[in-house]
Design an enzyme around this catalytic site. Structure first.
Site, PDB file in Angstrom:
ATOM      1  N   ILE A 150       0.837  -1.206   0.000  1.00  0.00           N
ATOM      2  CA  ILE A 150       0.000   0.000   0.000  1.00  0.00           C
ATOM      3  C   ILE A 150       0.873   1.257   0.000  1.00  0.00           C
ATOM      4  O   ILE A 150       0.606   2.209  -0.752  1.00  0.00           O
ATOM      5  CB  ILE A 150      -0.967  -0.017   1.212  1.00  0.00           C
ATOM      6  CG1 ILE A 150      -1.898  -1.235   1.087  1.00  0.00           C
ATOM      7  CG2 ILE A 150      -1.775   1.267   1.277  1.00  0.00           C
ATOM      8  CD1 ILE A 150      -2.713  -1.535   2.324  1.00  0.00           C
ATOM      9  N   ASP A 169      11.096   2.827   6.432  1.00  0.00           N
ATOM     10  CA  ASP A 169      10.802   1.387   6.469  1.00  0.00           C
ATOM     11  C   ASP A 169      12.142   0.673   6.604  1.00  0.00           C
ATOM     12  O   ASP A 169      12.879   0.515   5.629  1.00  0.00           O
ATOM     13  CB  ASP A 169      10.078   0.937   5.195  1.00  0.00           C
ATOM     14  CG  ASP A 169       9.590  -0.514   5.297  1.00  0.00           C
ATOM     15  OD1 ASP A 169      10.261  -1.326   5.984  1.00  0.00           O
ATOM     16  OD2 ASP A 169       8.552  -0.846   4.690  1.00  0.00           O
ATOM     17  N   CYS A 228      -4.373   4.810   7.895  1.00  0.00           N
ATOM     18  CA  CYS A 228      -5.270   3.815   7.287  1.00  0.00           C
ATOM     19  C   CYS A 228      -4.695   2.434   7.513  1.00  0.00           C
ATOM     20  O   CYS A 228      -5.085   1.485   6.823  1.00  0.00           O
ATOM     21  CB  CYS A 228      -5.392   4.043   5.780  1.00  0.00           C
ATOM     22  SG  CYS A 228      -6.521   5.344   5.379  1.00  0.00           S
ATOM     23  N   ARG A 230      -3.423   0.526  10.929  1.00  0.00           N
ATOM     24  CA  ARG A 230      -3.998  -0.193  12.054  1.00  0.00           C
ATOM     25  C   ARG A 230      -4.122   0.704  13.263  1.00  0.00           C
ATOM     26  O   ARG A 230      -3.205   1.493  13.555  1.00  0.00           O
ATOM     27  CB  ARG A 230      -3.111  -1.391  12.445  1.00  0.00           C
ATOM     28  CG  ARG A 230      -3.419  -2.649  11.686  1.00  0.00           C
ATOM     29  CD  ARG A 230      -4.826  -3.135  12.052  1.00  0.00           C
ATOM     30  NE  ARG A 230      -5.224  -4.279  11.259  1.00  0.00           N
ATOM     31  CZ  ARG A 230      -5.841  -4.218  10.068  1.00  0.00           C
ATOM     32  NH1 ARG A 230      -6.107  -3.060   9.523  1.00  0.00           N
ATOM     33  NH2 ARG A 230      -6.189  -5.320   9.445  1.00  0.00           N
ATOM     34  N   ASP A 254      -8.729   5.987   9.805  1.00  0.00           N
ATOM     35  CA  ASP A 254      -9.690   4.971   9.364  1.00  0.00           C
ATOM     36  C   ASP A 254      -9.726   3.809  10.356  1.00  0.00           C
ATOM     37  O   ASP A 254     -10.614   2.983  10.296  1.00  0.00           O
ATOM     38  CB  ASP A 254      -9.266   4.461   7.974  1.00  0.00           C
ATOM     39  CG  ASP A 254     -10.241   3.435   7.403  1.00  0.00           C
ATOM     40  OD1 ASP A 254     -11.452   3.734   7.365  1.00  0.00           O
ATOM     41  OD2 ASP A 254      -9.789   2.341   7.013  1.00  0.00           O
ATOM     42  N   GLU A 259     -12.234  -1.113  18.096  1.00  0.00           N
ATOM     43  CA  GLU A 259     -13.220  -1.060  17.012  1.00  0.00           C
ATOM     44  C   GLU A 259     -14.349  -2.029  17.366  1.00  0.00           C
ATOM     45  O   GLU A 259     -14.065  -3.133  17.845  1.00  0.00           O
ATOM     46  CB  GLU A 259     -12.576  -1.448  15.677  1.00  0.00           C
ATOM     47  CG  GLU A 259     -11.536  -0.429  15.224  1.00  0.00           C
ATOM     48  CD  GLU A 259     -10.930  -0.754  13.844  1.00  0.00           C
ATOM     49  OE1 GLU A 259     -11.399  -1.708  13.198  1.00  0.00           O
ATOM     50  OE2 GLU A 259      -9.999  -0.055  13.443  1.00  0.00           O
ATOM     51  N   HIS A 277     -13.132   2.187   9.503  1.00  0.00           N
ATOM     52  CA  HIS A 277     -12.349   1.092   8.917  1.00  0.00           C
ATOM     53  C   HIS A 277     -12.889   0.742   7.515  1.00  0.00           C
ATOM     54  O   HIS A 277     -13.310  -0.384   7.233  1.00  0.00           O
ATOM     55  CB  HIS A 277     -12.383  -0.147   9.835  1.00  0.00           C
ATOM     56  CG  HIS A 277     -11.227  -1.080   9.612  1.00  0.00           C
ATOM     57  ND1 HIS A 277     -10.604  -1.747  10.627  1.00  0.00           N
ATOM     58  CD2 HIS A 277     -10.592  -1.463   8.486  1.00  0.00           C
ATOM     59  CE1 HIS A 277      -9.634  -2.514  10.142  1.00  0.00           C
ATOM     60  NE2 HIS A 277      -9.614  -2.349   8.829  1.00  0.00           N
ATOM     61  N   LEU A 278     -12.816   1.739   6.659  1.00  0.00           N
ATOM     62  CA  LEU A 278     -13.424   1.606   5.325  1.00  0.00           C
ATOM     63  C   LEU A 278     -12.407   1.463   4.201  1.00  0.00           C
ATOM     64  O   LEU A 278     -12.799   1.301   3.048  1.00  0.00           O
ATOM     65  CB  LEU A 278     -14.245   2.878   5.008  1.00  0.00           C
ATOM     66  CG  LEU A 278     -15.572   3.063   5.709  1.00  0.00           C
ATOM     67  CD1 LEU A 278     -16.251   4.325   5.180  1.00  0.00           C
ATOM     68  CD2 LEU A 278     -16.468   1.855   5.454  1.00  0.00           C
ATOM     69  N   ALA A 280     -10.545  -0.665   2.886  1.00  0.00           N
ATOM     70  CA  ALA A 280     -10.602  -1.798   1.949  1.00  0.00           C
ATOM     71  C   ALA A 280     -12.009  -2.014   1.401  1.00  0.00           C
ATOM     72  O   ALA A 280     -12.237  -2.942   0.631  1.00  0.00           O
ATOM     73  CB  ALA A 280     -10.141  -3.071   2.651  1.00  0.00           C
TER      74      ALA A 280
HETATM   75  P1  NAD Z   1       2.814  -4.930   3.556  1.00  0.00           P
HETATM   76  O1  NAD Z   1       3.164  -6.067   4.415  1.00  0.00           O
HETATM   77  O2  NAD Z   1       2.883  -5.054   2.087  1.00  0.00           O
HETATM   78  O3  NAD Z   1       3.686  -3.666   3.971  1.00  0.00           O
HETATM   79  C1  NAD Z   1       3.970  -3.346   5.289  1.00  0.00           C
HETATM   80  C2  NAD Z   1       5.316  -2.627   5.304  1.00  0.00           C
HETATM   81  O4  NAD Z   1       5.550  -2.194   6.631  1.00  0.00           O
HETATM   82  C3  NAD Z   1       6.481  -3.525   4.901  1.00  0.00           C
HETATM   83  O5  NAD Z   1       7.230  -2.950   3.857  1.00  0.00           O
HETATM   84  C4  NAD Z   1       7.303  -3.615   6.169  1.00  0.00           C
HETATM   85  O6  NAD Z   1       8.680  -3.673   5.905  1.00  0.00           O
HETATM   86  C5  NAD Z   1       6.936  -2.345   6.874  1.00  0.00           C
HETATM   87  N1  NAD Z   1       7.195  -2.381   8.297  1.00  0.00           N
HETATM   88  C6  NAD Z   1       7.063  -3.428   9.135  1.00  0.00           C
HETATM   89  N2  NAD Z   1       7.445  -3.062  10.378  1.00  0.00           N
HETATM   90  C7  NAD Z   1       7.821  -1.768  10.283  1.00  0.00           C
HETATM   91  C8  NAD Z   1       8.329  -0.844  11.227  1.00  0.00           C
HETATM   92  N3  NAD Z   1       8.521  -1.174  12.510  1.00  0.00           N
HETATM   93  N4  NAD Z   1       8.604   0.397  10.795  1.00  0.00           N
HETATM   94  C9  NAD Z   1       8.418   0.760   9.506  1.00  0.00           C
HETATM   95  N5  NAD Z   1       7.956  -0.094   8.568  1.00  0.00           N
HETATM   96  C10 NAD Z   1       7.669  -1.332   8.958  1.00  0.00           C
HETATM   97  O7  NAD Z   1       1.329  -4.516   4.010  1.00  0.00           O
HETATM   98  P2  NAD Z   1       0.277  -3.665   3.196  1.00  0.00           P
HETATM   99  O8  NAD Z   1      -0.594  -4.581   2.412  1.00  0.00           O
HETATM  100  O9  NAD Z   1       0.941  -2.553   2.532  1.00  0.00           O
HETATM  101  O10 NAD Z   1      -0.613  -3.133   4.413  1.00  0.00           O
HETATM  102  C11 NAD Z   1      -0.121  -2.126   5.265  1.00  0.00           C
HETATM  103  C12 NAD Z   1      -1.033  -1.947   6.464  1.00  0.00           C
HETATM  104  O11 NAD Z   1      -2.317  -1.537   6.031  1.00  0.00           O
HETATM  105  C13 NAD Z   1      -1.263  -3.205   7.285  1.00  0.00           C
HETATM  106  O12 NAD Z   1      -1.305  -2.850   8.650  1.00  0.00           O
HETATM  107  C14 NAD Z   1      -2.648  -3.647   6.884  1.00  0.00           C
HETATM  108  O13 NAD Z   1      -3.290  -4.396   7.871  1.00  0.00           O
HETATM  109  C15 NAD Z   1      -3.312  -2.309   6.698  1.00  0.00           C
HETATM  110  N6  NAD Z   1      -4.506  -2.340   5.873  1.00  0.00           N
HETATM  111  C16 NAD Z   1      -5.556  -1.628   6.321  1.00  0.00           C
HETATM  112  C17 NAD Z   1      -6.695  -1.589   5.573  1.00  0.00           C
HETATM  113  C18 NAD Z   1      -7.890  -0.859   6.073  1.00  0.00           C
HETATM  114  O14 NAD Z   1      -9.001  -1.240   5.742  1.00  0.00           O
HETATM  115  N7  NAD Z   1      -7.720   0.196   6.825  1.00  0.00           N
HETATM  116  C19 NAD Z   1      -6.745  -2.244   4.327  1.00  0.00           C
HETATM  117  C20 NAD Z   1      -5.631  -2.933   3.890  1.00  0.00           C
HETATM  118  C21 NAD Z   1      -4.491  -2.970   4.683  1.00  0.00           C
HETATM  119  C1  MLT Z   2      -7.059  -5.344   5.951  1.00  0.00           C
HETATM  120  O1  MLT Z   2      -6.145  -5.512   6.764  1.00  0.00           O
HETATM  121  O2  MLT Z   2      -7.090  -5.927   4.854  1.00  0.00           O
HETATM  122  C2  MLT Z   2      -8.139  -4.412   6.305  1.00  0.00           C
HETATM  123  O3  MLT Z   2      -8.308  -4.304   7.662  1.00  0.00           O
HETATM  124  C3  MLT Z   2      -9.383  -4.617   5.538  1.00  0.00           C
HETATM  125  C4  MLT Z   2     -10.508  -5.316   6.210  1.00  0.00           C
HETATM  126  O4  MLT Z   2     -11.227  -4.731   6.980  1.00  0.00           O
HETATM  127  O5  MLT Z   2     -10.713  -6.481   5.937  1.00  0.00           O
END
Ligand code: NAD
Ligand code: MLT
Length: 549
Positions: A150, A169, A228, A230, A254, A259, A277-278, A280
């Protein structure tokens, strides 16, 4: 037929796939005790973020094999407890990446341009243009914490807006940041320089509270924060204070530590944009997530290895096909090695030769260990539980990589599995087996206890250690012939003429235990072992009964 429980909302297309392959129940919003009560009937559980899959819930899943998170974050699942029980945890990274990236940018723009408040004001009958003068993303510095799927998509889109990009990162190389036009910096520097900080990292023990009062105070005065990723990564009370005191100009969230969120000091602040939490929740993302969750859950239940397993060593997308022969070979070498030992092993070393990047050492090592343990201890072991079971049994597992010297050509890819017996044990030697794939991708055993051999990895093998003397091979052949056991092939390896030797006999028929005992009584044979590699352990981690220890 498999039974699957879906306990959070899921796209109809995903449910339809599940129903074609399994008896599927959709029961959303079950209280924890009701979930515990019904779970014993199910082979798989599919959740989004609402269902908390705790160790107690997992303990109730007597036949549970798979827990699938329809989404990315698995922080609502006790993955360690699942691993301990041999339950495979899957997630569906990918299909909601764009939705989450777009939502992060939507919140950023909404925050910068006061869109929610302007909308509410207009609906309330006011026409307030001066009150809602906003700011542009263009030429602002955007700090991205977490450059994963993301974070990268956010970077690409923010570049199109003309933003300068900084990244924190620690797990990606600076070149990955440069590839999206960003500069990698330490956390404090990103916080101090960014006009807007956006979070895209997982909630882990190390990231919980990553942005507390201290870090928020390090942010550039008048900056904005967007989360967005966690809840729990940002301390919400400290954030409310920073917004209230004017240190930050605004925040868009978000996700929240609790929650659903029903009360928060953030609700009373005008400079916040909050969504439930929208990120996705786009039709496209939920369709993709539902389909991937359904297909991968069914595949895992059928015993296939899937790429989106959280508690198995990571697999690059598309890497599975090339890996299968290595997994089979590793399991067979593990089994073969266990069969050559006369007592328990103290240490197991898995050696990777040549380009082990192509092999995925973590997964292939787990397959070798599984083969070794399954045969040696007669316990049901899976790729998930192999390392846990080894640890529990006091077996130290090491890995060694041989890539070849500076001037030497790198050796062809291969595997060597070695076991050492406890000091003082009757069979105190180190035993080794080694294998490789041939040009056609078939597993071959290339050495046993240091003796070069050339065998197909598979079939029923009789291994005899003996002194190279006239009559030994004949005695073994004669006994087998007398007992009606047909020899398919035979190979002999020896250290030197009339020195130590091994005889490997491939048999068409199973070797009964009493015949093996008769063989051991033949003079001049030091060891005789039998192993049936014909049915190698299946690659599917979830297909086997779990370790019920
Ligand atoms: P991903 O695993 O592809 O990327 C996460 C990145 O975070 C990785 O590059 C990792 O190296 C980095 N990371 C890990 N620990 C770290 C730290 N201590 N400091 C800095 N960087 C660090 O995950 P993603 O698919 O990109 O998702 C990212 C986040 O978004 C996750 O927490 C996921 O749950 C959340 N998410 C939320 C929603 C939502 O509905 N709000 C939707 C999708 C994903
Ligand atoms: C996720 O980590 O993919 C998001 O929290 C999306 C969801 O609510 O499923």
């Amino acid at each position: 037929m498999f039974k699957i429980l879906v306990s959070d909302p899921m796209a109809e297309a995903g449910l339809a796939i599940l129903r074609r392959g399994a008896a599927t129940d959709l029961r959303v919003g079950l209280p924890a005790d009701e979930l515990r009560r019904v779970l014993p009937d199910y082979d798989a559980l599919i959740v989004r973020s609402e269902t908390k899959v705790t160790a107690e819930i997992l303990a109730a899943g007597a036949r549970l094999r798979v827990v699938t998170r329809a989404g990315v974050g698995t922080d609502n699942i006790d993955v360690a407890a699942a691993t301990e029980r041999g339950v495979l945890v899957l997630n569906t990274p990918g299909p909601n990446t764009i939705a989450a990236a777009e939502h992060a940018l939507a919140l950023t723009l909404a925050l910068l341009r006061h869109i929610p408040r302007a909308d509410a004001s207009l609906r309330a009958g006011r026409w307030e243009r001066k009150a809602f003068v906003g700011r542009e993303l263009h030429r602002k510095t955007l700090g991205i914490l977490g450059l994963g799927r993301i974070g990268r998509e956010v970077a690409i889109r923010a570049r199109a807006f003309g933003a300068e990009l900084l990244v924190y990162d620690p797990f990606v190389p600076p070149a990955a940041a440069e590839a999206v036009g960003a500069r990698a910096l330490p956390l404090d520097d990103v916080l101090a320089r960014a006009d807007i900080v956006t979070l895209h990292l997982p909630l882990l023990p190390e990231t919980r509270g990553l942005l507390g009062a201290r870090e928020l105070a390090r942010m550039k005065p008048g900056a904005y924060l967007v989360n967005c990723a966690r809840g729990g990564i940002v301390d919400e009370d400290a954030l409310a204070d920073a917004l209230h005191g004017g240190q930050l100009a605004g925040a868009a969230l978000d996700v929240f530590a609790q929650e659903p969120l029903t009360a928060s000091p953030l609700f009373d602040l005008p400079n916040t944009v909050l969504t439930p939490h929208l990120a996705a929740s786009s039709e496209e993302a939920q369709l993709g997530v539902g389909i991937v969750a359904a297909e991968s859950t069914l595949a895992a239940l059928r015993g296939e290895l899937v790429e989106n397993a959280v508690n198995l060593p990571g697999l690059a997308p598309g890497a599975l096909a090339a890996l299968h022969p290595w997994l089979d070979l590793a399991g067979q070498l593990g089994q073969l090695l266990a069969a050559t030992l006369d007592g328990p092993a103290r240490e197991l070393e898995i050696g990777f030769q040549g380009d082990s990047a192509a092999i995925n050492s973590a997964l292939v090592g787990a397959a070798a260990l599984r083969g070794f343990l399954a045969a040696a201890v007669g316990e049901q072991v899976t790729l998930i539980t192999a390392r846990v079971v080894a640890e529990r049994r006091g077996l130290a597992v090491g890995e060694r990589f041989v890539r070849g010297g500076r001037d030497a050509a790198p050796p062809a890819p291969g595997l060597r599995v070695a076991a050492a017996a406890p000091a003082g044990a009757a069979d105190g030697h180190e035993h080794t087996v080694a294998g490789a794939l041939d040009e056609a991708g078939r597993g071959r055993i290339v050495a046993i206890d240091g003796f070069p051999v050339a065998l197909d990895a598979g079939g029923r093998l009789l291994l005899v250690a003996h002194r190279d003397q006239p009559g030994r091979i004949g005695a073994v052949g004669t006994l087998l012939g007398q007992r009606g056991i047909n020899i398919a092939a035979m190979q002999v390896g020896r250290s030197r003429v009339r020195g130590d030797a091994v005889m490997i006999v491939t048999l068409d028929d199973p070797l009964p235990r009493p015949v093996l005992e008769e063989m051991r009584a033949i003079t001049g044979l030091s060891h005789a072992h039998y192993v049936d590699l014909g049915a190698p352990p299946p690659n599917g981690a979830a297909s086997e009964p779990r370790d019920e220890e």
